[in-house]
Design a protein around this motif. Sequence first.
Motif, short mmCIF file in Angstrom:
data_model
loop_
_atom_site.label_atom_id
_atom_site.label_comp_id
_atom_site.label_asym_id
_atom_site.label_seq_id
_atom_site.Cartn_x
_atom_site.Cartn_y
_atom_site.Cartn_z
N THR A 42 36.04 26.37 37.26
CA THR A 42 37.20 27.24 37.47
C THR A 42 37.23 27.73 38.91
O THR A 42 38.27 27.72 39.57
N TYR A 43 36.06 28.14 39.41
CA TYR A 43 35.99 28.62 40.79
C TYR A 43 36.40 27.51 41.77
O TYR A 43 37.22 27.72 42.66
N SER B 96 43.67 27.94 37.17
CA SER B 96 42.39 28.57 37.52
C SER B 96 42.60 29.80 38.40
O SER B 96 41.88 30.80 38.28
N ARG B 97 43.58 29.73 39.29
CA ARG B 97 43.90 30.90 40.12
C ARG B 97 44.29 32.08 39.24
O ARG B 97 43.86 33.21 39.45
N ALA C 241 40.09 26.83 41.50
CA ALA C 241 40.86 27.93 42.12
C ALA C 241 40.85 27.77 43.64
O ALA C 241 41.86 27.97 44.31
N ILE D 212 43.43 33.80 46.39
CA ILE D 212 42.51 34.07 45.27
C ILE D 212 41.02 33.94 45.65
O ILE D 212 40.24 34.84 45.31
#
Length: 183
Positions: free
Chosen positions: A80-81, A91-92, A84, A35
């Motif tokens: 979130t980033y 989050s991914r 992920a 991701i």
Amino acid sequence: MDGYRVTPMSRKLIRDKAFQWRKTYGMERTLYLPIPSIFEILPIIYPELKTLIDPDDSFSRGYYAETDISRKIIRLSESTYNRACNGDGFSRMTVMHEVGHYEFLVNQSIKCARRVEQDDLKPYEDPEWQAKCFAGEIMIPKHLVENMTPEEISINCGVSLTAAFYQYNIYKKEKRQDKIPSF
Ligand SMILES: [Zn+2]
């Protein structure tokens, strides 16, 4: 994207599109989608797209990411980033949910038609359902997980256990009924 009606798409059609998307980038046999790398190359995949990582407090409460269709921007919240990148399943999947919005609403120029009452909306013509369906189908592809348990899916695909169970149940239902449900 709440409350908009768009061109209907069935789960089968979205599954095909998710498979094609993976295939285009040589990932049709990749269980664990990379991701952070995908997010990084999104502006190459979609030359008009701009991606941003913005502070959490620039999002409305309960929102972690957004796709601005008219300005062609995908914004992710910083947390979130980061999550992920650390392998957090929710989050991914958020990243691929936004990719789904962009793919369907901008890249394939599906019409973002009239605003309607949420109650009048059928799941398959709801952009939120379509993006959710795309994220589930692309991160948990049927052809790679068919004999896995939800726990195995969660670990191998890097998704939350909730998402793993959800997709697992869809595939199980398809097996029983021998057809893909329309939503
Ligand atoms: Zn959405």
